[in-house]
Design an enzyme around this catalytic site. Structure first.
Site, PDB file in Angstrom:
ATOM      1  N   HIS A 343      24.087   2.066 -60.746  1.00 21.81           N
ATOM      2  CA  HIS A 343      24.431   0.610 -61.622  1.00 21.81           C
ATOM      3  C   HIS A 343      23.378   0.016 -61.734  1.00 21.81           C
ATOM      4  O   HIS A 343      24.053  -0.983 -62.795  1.00 21.81           O
ATOM      5  CB  HIS A 343      25.754  -0.332 -60.635  1.00 21.81           C
ATOM      6  CG  HIS A 343      26.904   0.263 -60.267  1.00 21.81           C
ATOM      7  ND1 HIS A 343      26.958   1.651 -59.692  1.00 21.81           N
ATOM      8  CD2 HIS A 343      27.879   0.535 -60.237  1.00 21.81           C
ATOM      9  CE1 HIS A 343      27.705   1.863 -59.647  1.00 21.81           C
ATOM     10  NE2 HIS A 343      29.236   1.136 -60.275  1.00 21.81           N
ATOM     11  N   GLY A 345      21.119  -3.008 -62.962  1.00 24.17           N
ATOM     12  CA  GLY A 345      20.928  -4.240 -62.546  1.00 24.17           C
ATOM     13  C   GLY A 345      22.578  -4.728 -62.430  1.00 24.17           C
ATOM     14  O   GLY A 345      22.593  -6.027 -61.784  1.00 24.17           O
ATOM     15  N   GLU A 368      27.801  -1.113 -32.362  1.00 25.62           N
ATOM     16  CA  GLU A 368      27.617   0.460 -31.238  1.00 25.62           C
ATOM     17  C   GLU A 368      26.417   1.528 -31.490  1.00 25.62           C
ATOM     18  O   GLU A 368      26.983   2.594 -30.883  1.00 25.62           O
ATOM     19  CB  GLU A 368      29.596   0.935 -31.781  1.00 25.62           C
ATOM     20  CG  GLU A 368      30.263   0.012 -31.970  1.00 25.62           C
ATOM     21  CD  GLU A 368      31.152   0.997 -32.331  1.00 25.62           C
ATOM     22  OE1 GLU A 368      32.254   1.173 -31.830  1.00 25.62           O
ATOM     23  OE2 GLU A 368      32.887   0.133 -32.596  1.00 25.62           O
TER      24      GLU A 368
HETATM   25  N1  COS Z   1      29.833   8.424 -20.533  1.00 22.34           N
HETATM   26  C1  COS Z   1      30.180   9.035 -19.466  1.00 22.34           C
HETATM   27  N2  COS Z   1      28.885   8.096 -18.363  1.00 22.34           N
HETATM   28  C2  COS Z   1      28.299   7.743 -18.980  1.00 22.34           C
HETATM   29  C3  COS Z   1      27.575   7.601 -20.719  1.00 22.34           C
HETATM   30  C4  COS Z   1      28.896   8.307 -21.473  1.00 22.34           C
HETATM   31  N3  COS Z   1      28.905   8.563 -22.182  1.00 22.34           N
HETATM   32  N4  COS Z   1      26.244   7.612 -20.791  1.00 22.34           N
HETATM   33  C5  COS Z   1      25.834   7.220 -19.038  1.00 22.34           C
HETATM   34  N5  COS Z   1      26.411   7.370 -18.111  1.00 22.34           N
HETATM   35  C6  COS Z   1      26.409   7.282 -17.159  1.00 22.34           C
HETATM   36  C7  COS Z   1      25.599   8.057 -15.790  1.00 22.34           C
HETATM   37  O1  COS Z   1      26.402   8.871 -15.593  1.00 22.34           O
HETATM   38  C8  COS Z   1      25.224   7.062 -15.415  1.00 22.34           C
HETATM   39  O2  COS Z   1      25.938   7.286 -14.579  1.00 22.34           O
HETATM   40  P1  COS Z   1      25.295   7.315 -13.457  1.00 22.34           P
HETATM   41  O3  COS Z   1      24.644   6.804 -12.761  1.00 22.34           O
HETATM   42  O4  COS Z   1      26.833   8.055 -12.339  1.00 22.34           O
HETATM   43  O5  COS Z   1      25.741   9.105 -13.525  1.00 22.34           O
HETATM   44  C9  COS Z   1      25.448   5.549 -15.525  1.00 22.34           C
HETATM   45  O6  COS Z   1      26.254   5.507 -17.077  1.00 22.34           O
HETATM   46  C10 COS Z   1      24.071   5.028 -15.955  1.00 22.34           C
HETATM   47  O7  COS Z   1      23.863   5.847 -17.108  1.00 22.34           O
HETATM   48  P2  COS Z   1      21.867   5.853 -18.210  1.00 22.34           P
HETATM   49  O8  COS Z   1      21.208   6.050 -16.936  1.00 22.34           O
HETATM   50  O9  COS Z   1      22.126   6.761 -18.522  1.00 22.34           O
HETATM   51  O10 COS Z   1      21.643   3.915 -18.589  1.00 22.34           O
HETATM   52  P3  COS Z   1      20.861   4.106 -19.626  1.00 22.34           P
HETATM   53  O11 COS Z   1      20.324   2.493 -18.599  1.00 22.34           O
HETATM   54  O12 COS Z   1      20.161   4.805 -19.498  1.00 22.34           O
HETATM   55  O13 COS Z   1      21.319   3.531 -21.004  1.00 22.34           O
HETATM   56  C11 COS Z   1      22.439   4.216 -23.291  1.00 22.34           C
HETATM   57  C12 COS Z   1      21.657   4.382 -21.726  1.00 22.34           C
HETATM   58  C13 COS Z   1      20.891   3.959 -23.546  1.00 22.34           C
HETATM   59  C14 COS Z   1      22.662   5.539 -24.039  1.00 22.34           C
HETATM   60  C15 COS Z   1      23.031   2.845 -23.897  1.00 22.34           C
HETATM   61  O14 COS Z   1      22.372   1.727 -22.596  1.00 22.34           O
HETATM   62  C16 COS Z   1      23.299   2.703 -24.553  1.00 22.34           C
HETATM   63  O15 COS Z   1      24.787   3.660 -24.695  1.00 22.34           O
HETATM   64  N6  COS Z   1      22.783   1.589 -25.151  1.00 22.34           N
HETATM   65  C17 COS Z   1      23.078   1.260 -26.396  1.00 22.34           C
HETATM   66  C18 COS Z   1      24.333   0.359 -26.245  1.00 22.34           C
HETATM   67  C19 COS Z   1      24.943  -0.166 -27.525  1.00 22.34           C
HETATM   68  O16 COS Z   1      25.293   0.792 -27.698  1.00 22.34           O
HETATM   69  N7  COS Z   1      25.451  -1.113 -27.831  1.00 22.34           N
HETATM   70  C20 COS Z   1      26.187  -1.334 -29.131  1.00 22.34           C
HETATM   71  C21 COS Z   1      26.941  -2.833 -28.835  1.00 22.34           C
HETATM   72  S1  COS Z   1      28.445  -1.801 -28.342  1.00 22.34           S
HETATM   73  S2  COS Z   1      30.030  -2.357 -29.449  1.00 22.34           S
END
Ligand code: COS
Length: 385
Positions: A343, A345, A368
């Protein structure tokens, strides 16, 4: 293999496409200018059942499945992403905690109201110190007598200013955090100590508000833990399962907007004359159009496949959902960039919708779960072996 979209979903998509043409396209610029969606349009969305696409029929939703939801989002996001966002929290992050992990009583109480659009549901996870590191939430919940008392502040909460019920994640055991110390609660707007804070000023996504939610000794009844007392400390899992679906459907928004940008670019390239001929006759423009179409095709195929997988397999699409969010949102941003370029400008002017799509799409790589977090999730799933 059968790639046909089922008849019932095609009918639903046609209905939404007609609604988009007749009711949404004519007011898209007005929504952008006024930063609000007119109430009569929201009412039509309610009548079409759009607030309850993902809510099971037994709780008065349409229950059309993930693929159906994605197809509807593609249509809505082809006009203005804020329309999808308005129904998005009720179908996604604002209801799915209850759908996936809620007790029968919670489902009966909240889901029909969310499905009809009478109530708005939102997801309150993010805080100033807990963005990508979602487990670092500082909001606390303490049991005092027969009430939970919440204290803390959430921000960037989509639809927070119109929320009737919020899924709120709070620390119930500091020593355990994500491993059994975060709990998901349902907070209603009339609960004492619940306040809507500042409405944030954003780069785009006008017509959809994002704001702070404040919990100041907010008292809620004991039975508001999602899934009941058995789920005390297990809220982080509820959050992650909810986000898996959100990430998948976010891909649909990106694909819908990208498709519209391709159509706008084709039209413009056919009618814009430079050097004595339409610019679509120049190979440099053709390459951009071909790249846009090819990338949209790839994104749409993975989106539909992952949605179909989720409908077939239940919630176990962690890796695929992150792949869809990553690929489709990055792809749509590349497409938006090429659309602006075609497009020229005019693409930088507010009179043309490409400028708005370009700004609105930038958010899809952040909310998300950022693209970096999606890569992190995909790699962790791959390495699980
Ligand atoms: N489904 C089910 N359980 C899940 C899961 C999933 N997709 N992902 C993680 N879990 C569970 C794990 O199995 C763990 O449980 P157990 O201790 O019983 O095994 C627990 O949740 C903690 O998980 P984990 O150790 O992986 O946590 P982390 O702190 O390392 O975080 C990420 C993982 C980075 C993936 C997470 O913090 C994340 O998604 N961050 C982004 C957040 C986001 O999207 N924010 C957007 C705003 S909301 S609109």
């Amino acid at each position: 293999m059968d790639f046909e979209i089922p008849e019932n979903l095609r009918l639903m998509t046609d209905t939404v496409r007609r609604f988009v043409k007749k009711d949404l396209e004519p007011i898209s610029q007005q929504v952008e200018d006024e930063d609000r969606i007119p109430e009569e349009v929201v009412q039509t969305m309610r009548e079409l059942g759009l607030f309850g696409l993902s809510i099971p029929e037994e709780y008065d939703g349409l229950g059309i499945g993930t693929l159906g939801e994605c197809l509807v989002y593609e249509e809505l996001s082809a006009v203005n992403a804020c329309f999808r966002t308005r129904i998005g929290t009720n179908n996604g992050i604002g209801s799915q905690g209850i759908v996936i992990d809620g007790t029968t009583e919670q489902k009966e109480k909240y889901l029909p109201k969310l499905a009809s659009g009478e109530w708005i549901g939102v997801f309150a996870l993010t805080e100033p110190e807990a963005g990508s590191d979602a487990a670092n939430v500082q909001t606390t919940a303490e049991l005092k007598g027969d009430k939970w008392v919440l204290n803390g502040r959430k921000h960037f909460i989509t639809n927070g200013d119109i929320a009737d019920v919020s899924t709120v994640f709070a620390v119930t055991d500091k020593s355990k955090r994500a491993k059994g110390g975060i709990t998901a609660f349902l907070v209603e707007k009339t609960d004492p100590g619940f306040f809507v804070g500042t409405i944030e000023r954003k780069m785009g996504m006008r017509g959809s508000h994002t704001c702070e939610l404040i919990f100041d000794n907010c008292e809620i009844p004991r039975d508001r833990i999602i899934g009941g007392d058995a789920n005390l400390g297990l809220g982080f899992r509820t959050a992650m399962k909810t986000l898996d679906k959100g990430r998948l459907t976010m891909g649909a928004s990106a694909v819908g907007s990208a498709q519209k940008l391709l159509e706008l670019s084709l039209d413009y390239a056919k009618q814009r004359v430079q050097f004595g001929k339409p610019i679509c006759e120049f190979q440099a423009v053709q390459i951009m159009l071909a790249d846009m179409a090819t990338q949209i095709y790839a994104g749409r195929q993975m989106l539909h496949h992952a949605a179909w997988l989720r409908d077939k397999r239940g919630t176990a699409v962690i890796k695929e959902a992150s792949m869809v969010k990553l690929f489709c949102t990055e792809m749509a941003n590349r497409v938006a960039d090429m659309a602006v370029q075609i497009h020229g400008g005019m693409g930088y002017m507010k009179d043309f919708p490409v400028e708005r799509f370009y700004r609105d799409l930038r958010l899809t790589r952040i909310y998300e779960g950022t693209s970096e977090i999606q890569r992190n999730v995909i790699a962790r799933e791959l390495l699980k072996g």
